[in-house]
Design an enzyme around this catalytic site. Structure first.
Site, PDB file in Angstrom:
ATOM      1  N   PRO A  76       0.374  21.082   1.131  1.00 48.78           N
ATOM      2  CA  PRO A  76      -0.926  20.930   1.809  1.00 48.78           C
ATOM      3  C   PRO A  76      -1.039  19.618   2.599  1.00 48.78           C
ATOM      4  O   PRO A  76      -1.753  19.540   3.592  1.00 48.78           O
ATOM      5  CB  PRO A  76      -1.936  20.962   0.668  1.00 48.78           C
ATOM      6  CG  PRO A  76      -1.271  21.726  -0.406  1.00 48.78           C
ATOM      7  CD  PRO A  76       0.189  21.411  -0.291  1.00 48.78           C
TER       8      PRO A  76
ATOM      9  N   GLU B 214       2.735  26.729   1.347  1.00 50.86           N
ATOM     10  CA  GLU B 214       1.460  26.015   1.154  1.00 50.86           C
ATOM     11  C   GLU B 214       0.867  25.560   2.485  1.00 50.86           C
ATOM     12  O   GLU B 214       0.530  24.397   2.684  1.00 50.86           O
ATOM     13  CB  GLU B 214       1.638  24.843   0.180  1.00 50.86           C
ATOM     14  CG  GLU B 214       2.000  25.315  -1.219  1.00 50.86           C
ATOM     15  CD  GLU B 214       1.941  24.212  -2.282  1.00 50.86           C
ATOM     16  OE1 GLU B 214       2.191  23.046  -1.950  1.00 50.86           O
ATOM     17  OE2 GLU B 214       1.651  24.538  -3.449  1.00 50.86           O
TER      18      GLU B 214
ATOM     19  N   THR C 182      -3.027  27.264  -0.803  1.00 55.17           N
ATOM     20  CA  THR C 182      -3.331  26.529  -2.038  1.00 55.17           C
ATOM     21  C   THR C 182      -4.830  26.330  -2.218  1.00 55.17           C
ATOM     22  O   THR C 182      -5.610  26.520  -1.295  1.00 55.17           O
ATOM     23  CB  THR C 182      -2.708  25.116  -2.014  1.00 55.17           C
ATOM     24  OG1 THR C 182      -3.233  24.419  -0.888  1.00 55.17           O
ATOM     25  CG2 THR C 182      -1.207  25.169  -1.934  1.00 55.17           C
TER      26      THR C 182
ATOM     27  N   GLU D 133       3.438  30.044  -7.138  1.00 57.71           N
ATOM     28  CA  GLU D 133       3.877  28.880  -7.917  1.00 57.71           C
ATOM     29  C   GLU D 133       2.910  28.653  -9.065  1.00 57.71           C
ATOM     30  O   GLU D 133       1.700  28.615  -8.853  1.00 57.71           O
ATOM     31  CB  GLU D 133       3.884  27.600  -7.060  1.00 57.71           C
ATOM     32  CG  GLU D 133       4.910  27.591  -5.963  1.00 57.71           C
ATOM     33  CD  GLU D 133       4.903  26.280  -5.170  1.00 57.71           C
ATOM     34  OE1 GLU D 133       4.362  25.279  -5.676  1.00 57.71           O
ATOM     35  OE2 GLU D 133       5.422  26.280  -4.058  1.00 57.71           O
TER      36      GLU D 133
ATOM     37  N   HIS E 130      11.746   9.454 -14.327  1.00 60.68           N
ATOM     38  CA  HIS E 130      10.899   9.620 -13.143  1.00 60.68           C
ATOM     39  C   HIS E 130       9.625  10.339 -13.585  1.00 60.68           C
ATOM     40  O   HIS E 130       9.683  11.434 -14.126  1.00 60.68           O
ATOM     41  CB  HIS E 130      11.630  10.430 -12.062  1.00 60.68           C
ATOM     42  CG  HIS E 130      10.807  10.626 -10.820  1.00 60.68           C
ATOM     43  ND1 HIS E 130      10.843   9.734  -9.763  1.00 60.68           N
ATOM     44  CD2 HIS E 130       9.908  11.571 -10.481  1.00 60.68           C
ATOM     45  CE1 HIS E 130      10.000  10.140  -8.822  1.00 60.68           C
ATOM     46  NE2 HIS E 130       9.423  11.254  -9.238  1.00 60.68           N
TER      47      HIS E 130
ATOM     48  N   ASN F  85       6.131  12.307 -14.338  1.00 63.76           N
ATOM     49  CA  ASN F  85       5.846  13.721 -14.118  1.00 63.76           C
ATOM     50  C   ASN F  85       4.450  13.946 -13.536  1.00 63.76           C
ATOM     51  O   ASN F  85       3.573  13.098 -13.656  1.00 63.76           O
ATOM     52  CB  ASN F  85       6.011  14.484 -15.431  1.00 63.76           C
ATOM     53  CG  ASN F  85       7.460  14.476 -15.902  1.00 63.76           C
ATOM     54  OD1 ASN F  85       8.372  14.369 -15.076  1.00 63.76           O
ATOM     55  ND2 ASN F  85       7.667  14.560 -17.194  1.00 63.76           N
TER      56      ASN F  85
ATOM     57  N   LYS G 252      -1.817  13.879 -16.728  1.00 59.21           N
ATOM     58  CA  LYS G 252      -2.263  12.568 -16.267  1.00 59.21           C
ATOM     59  C   LYS G 252      -3.510  12.191 -17.047  1.00 59.21           C
ATOM     60  O   LYS G 252      -4.192  13.042 -17.610  1.00 59.21           O
ATOM     61  CB  LYS G 252      -2.596  12.614 -14.772  1.00 59.21           C
ATOM     62  CG  LYS G 252      -1.407  12.954 -13.891  1.00 59.21           C
ATOM     63  CD  LYS G 252      -0.567  11.729 -13.608  1.00 59.21           C
ATOM     64  CE  LYS G 252       0.607  12.063 -12.693  1.00 59.21           C
ATOM     65  NZ  LYS G 252       1.656  11.049 -12.728  1.00 59.21           N
TER      66      LYS G 252
ATOM     67  N   ASP H  17       5.983   8.998   1.727  1.00 59.92           N
ATOM     68  CA  ASP H  17       6.072   9.526   0.368  1.00 59.92           C
ATOM     69  C   ASP H  17       7.470   9.295  -0.204  1.00 59.92           C
ATOM     70  O   ASP H  17       7.681   8.434  -1.058  1.00 59.92           O
ATOM     71  CB  ASP H  17       5.703  11.018   0.394  1.00 59.92           C
ATOM     72  CG  ASP H  17       5.324  11.539  -0.978  1.00 59.92           C
ATOM     73  OD1 ASP H  17       5.408  10.755  -1.948  1.00 59.92           O
ATOM     74  OD2 ASP H  17       4.959  12.723  -1.085  1.00 59.92           O
TER      75      ASP H  17
ATOM     76  N   SER I 231      13.136  14.225 -11.299  1.00 61.14           N
ATOM     77  CA  SER I 231      12.310  15.418 -11.473  1.00 61.14           C
ATOM     78  C   SER I 231      10.928  15.033 -11.983  1.00 61.14           C
ATOM     79  O   SER I 231      10.807  14.338 -12.986  1.00 61.14           O
ATOM     80  CB  SER I 231      12.956  16.378 -12.470  1.00 61.14           C
ATOM     81  OG  SER I 231      12.046  17.420 -12.792  1.00 61.14           O
TER      82      SER I 231
ATOM     83  N   ASP J 109      10.156  17.837 -15.299  1.00 59.75           N
ATOM     84  CA  ASP J 109      11.086  18.156 -16.395  1.00 59.75           C
ATOM     85  C   ASP J 109      10.346  18.559 -17.672  1.00 59.75           C
ATOM     86  O   ASP J 109      10.876  19.294 -18.493  1.00 59.75           O
ATOM     87  CB  ASP J 109      12.073  16.999 -16.653  1.00 59.75           C
ATOM     88  CG  ASP J 109      11.397  15.656 -16.819  1.00 59.75           C
ATOM     89  OD1 ASP J 109      10.335  15.590 -17.470  1.00 59.75           O
ATOM     90  OD2 ASP J 109      11.935  14.654 -16.295  1.00 59.75           O
TER      91      ASP J 109
HETATM   92 CA    CA Z   1      10.470  13.224 -15.070  1.00 58.97          CA
END
Ligand code: CA
Length: 660
Positions: A151, A198, A237, A296, A309, A311, A315, A393, A401, A404
């Protein structure tokens, strides 16, 4: 019946089990809606059967990153722990469709990949061949970009960036035709093609819907010419945004875009309720005769990050995680998305899980080593080489990932029981009943009072039922919190020997309001006045369901106007800065004018509040009330038009600190 049988006397068990076998045979002979009606299979997760699901229903997964992961040495196993081609494992779990993204040219001039699987046409061909070899159809997801299209980003491929609109349209048509033909020439079983990914806010660098529609049409035309049996899908979306899909579908209709499937992303933690999803998709299906699907979805099974990394979920804020963050919770979340699409009716054709195999290339404490692999093989979401194309970005946040913990394989490549949800939705699945999740709790107590934690906590079983279970709290931590006094503490407890539960304990200073929750029968400290000639329309109501705590609250209702104030004068206070708050709930309050107030030393403080529905408690607060002469009058003024109702409860006045 079979599970309980084990606990019953042997003779009785034998009778039961023979009955069981007979009844099973009997059931198997029955047909309902053309399908065998049998008992749920025995499994390690619960999955409630979806009765109305058709045999053709698409149970898809997007495993676009898989080749890059394999290049980075990631191994996948089957349920017996043996190494096995993941495509076979997916097929065995009931997956019948594979989705693959295609970027035009995800490489820099030196041939370094941008990452995210480096998914160009060659990668799509290889993935398509493996899907076909394992009996699964392919959904080709053309982004018409050199990297992620979503988006927020719909950047044209480098090669088309400076083309005129007409040339870009022609290039999209030719690229679609040739790419698709190349895939078909390899014998790949392509069932569906997405024209764009999207494309809610733009497409191939265009944001004007007339132009976007022309580009959609160019892609669609190419697909129709190559193979008219392939379904043409468009993908959007944010189903939770009111009127969005209605507007998009209407625009596509007006612009005569030729497509078959209106596809939606649906991430449960971002995209609203399932009821809404069904409703907005059904509206498009009914109004324009389109098929609909979820292109999705995913859900978290652990809060842990596998590769260093961060996810996308969970949050701290802005997400709704309505299912336990467990393997069972993940399975139930997927099952419910499938059901929501089935509930559309015949037009609801399928659900794709997004990147169920994007697992770590190495453990989270080996970031350097992981980064090397992500950079070399493109097995993370972006490499540093993507900065030239996506500076804002990828340029800043390139790495591994972000999903994960939403995979259907564990961090080591073993399939999670939740992977089988795709086949279990047909049959249902039963597992031995056990506690799956324990709900953390938040408790406020007053310093100096006796502070204990509840003996039982709320638990969620793997079949979704709620119950309670005894908890053993960390006694030392609790004692330490009590002796430390005012503050916030987390006390851990253990349920059934291994499951950890957290009590977020808030120890507040002493509340200086007398009878703050209206529980004591002497309420003479409270003074209620009715204004503007209204008759008394409040009562100290004994009804726990209307009270914030305890059994009583100050209830109000009037068939005429509501207009009263309730107040209390408190004396003998130590000088200091105080904080006042209360709780309020109610409804039908037209022309509402409600506020909490305090007055002391000739100064008035007030904060406006409102009612927002039954037991949806408002919690107005006034901080920094300066009390110098030891006296403060606190209260609330409640005014609304006829028919308003509600209740006030739990006034609190705390001394926060000394006067400076
Ligand atoms: Ca991760």
């Amino acid at each position: 019946m079979r599970r309980k049988g084990a606990f019953i006397l042997l003779a009785f068990f034998m009778i039961l089990s023979s009955f069981n076998i007979n009844s099973k045979t009997g059931f198997a002979a029955n047909q309902e809606g053309g399908r065998n009606v049998s008992e749920p299979v025995e499994a390690d997760i619960f999955v409630k059967r979806i009765d109305a699901i058709s045999e053709e229903f698409i149970k898809g997964v997007d495993v676009s990153s898989i080749l890059a992961l394999e290049d980075s040495g990631v191994k996948f196993y089957n349920e017996s722990g043996k190494k096995q081609d993941i495509f076979q494992t997916l097929s065995e779990a009931g997956v019948n469709y594979v989705r693959v993204r295609v970027w035009n040219d995800p490489y820099d001039a030196e041939g370094n990949g941008y990452g995210g699987g480096n998914n160009d046409l060659q990668k799509a061909i290889e993935i398509g061949k493996r899907a076909t070899a394992n009996g699964m159809k392919l959904l080709v997801d053309f982004h018409y970009s050199d990297f992620w299209a979503d988006p927020a980003k719909q950047q044209a491929p480098k090669a088309w960036a400076n083309s005129s609109f007409e040339d870009k349209k022609q290039a999209l048509y030719t690229y679609t035709r040739e790419s698709l033909q190349a895939m078909l020439n390899e014998g790949i079983d392509i069932g569906m093609v997405q024209v764009g990914n999207e494309t809610t806010g733009g497409f191939v660098g265009e944001t004007d819907w007339a132009k976007m529609s022309e580009l959609f049409s160019a892609g669609s035309k190419a697909i129709r010419e190559v193979d008219p049996t392939i379904l043409v899908a468009l993908h959007f979306t944010n189903p939770e945004k009111a009127g969005r899909y209605e507007t998009i579908a209407e625009t596509l209709h007006k612009n005569q875009v030729d497509y078959d499937v209106f596809a939606s992303s649906y991430y449960p933690f971002w995209h609203g309720t399932l009821e809404n999803l069904t409703s907005v998709l059904k509206n498009v299906a009914d109004t324009y005769g389109k098929k609909v699907m979820v292109a999705e979805t995913s859900y978290t099974y652990t809060e842990e990050d596998g590769d260093g990394h961060g996810n996308t979920a969970p949050k701290e804020t802005g997400q709704t995680l309505n299912y336990p963050i467990t393997v069972q919770g993940q399975a139930t979340a997927v099952r419910d998305v499938i059901e929501a699409v089935v509930n559309v009716g015949e037009a609801g054709i399928g659900v794709f899980y997004w990147e169920p195999a994007w697992i770590p290339v190495g453990p989270s404490n080996k970031m350097k080593q992981n980064m090397k692999k992500w950079e070399k093989d493109g097995s993370g979401w972006a490499t540093s080489f993507a900065a030239e194309y996506d500076p804002e970005d990828a340029g800043h946040w390139y790495g591994g990932s972000a999903v994960d913990n939403q995979a259907l394989f564990d961090f080591n490549g073993n399939p999670l029981p939740s992977l089988n949800v795709f086949k279990y939705v047909d049959t249902g699945a039963d597992a031995p009943l056990k506690i799956d999740d324990v709900k953390d709790l938040s408790i406020s107590r007053i310093a100096g009072e006796d502070i204990t934690l509840p003996k039982n906590v709320t638990v969620i079983y793997n079949n979704g039922a709620e119950g309670t279970a005894a908890v053993t709290w960390d006694h030392d931590a609790l004692q330490q919190a009590i002796s430390s006094g005012v503050g916030s503490y987390v006390i851990e407890g253990v349920v059934e020997g291994s499951m950890v539960v957290k009590a977020n304990l808030q120890i507040n200073p002493k509340n200086d309001v007398a009878n703050p929750s209206f529980e004591a029968s002497d309420r003479s400290m409270w003074e209620i006045t009715y204004k503007n000639g209204t008759y008394p329309h409040t009562s100290y109501q004994q009804k726990a369901s209307d009270a914030k705590s305890g059994n009583y609250s100050l209830h109000f209702y009037s068939a005429d106007a509501v207009d009263f104030q309730v107040e209390q004068t408190i004396t003998g206070l130590e000088p200091g800065s105080y904080k006042l708050s209360m709780f309020l709930q109610g409804g039908d309050a037209g022309n509402s004018d409600m506020y909490l107030y305090a007055s002391t030393g000739g100064k008035k403080y007030r904060v406006d509040t409102s009612v927002n529905g039954w037991v949806n408690w408002s919690h107005p607060e006034i901080g920094e009330i300066l009390v110098l002469d030891g006296t403060v009058t606190i209260g609330a003024s409640i005014k609304a038009s006829a028919g308003a109702w509600g209740s006030l409860d739990d006034f609190a006045l705390y001394r926060v600190r000394d006067v400076e």
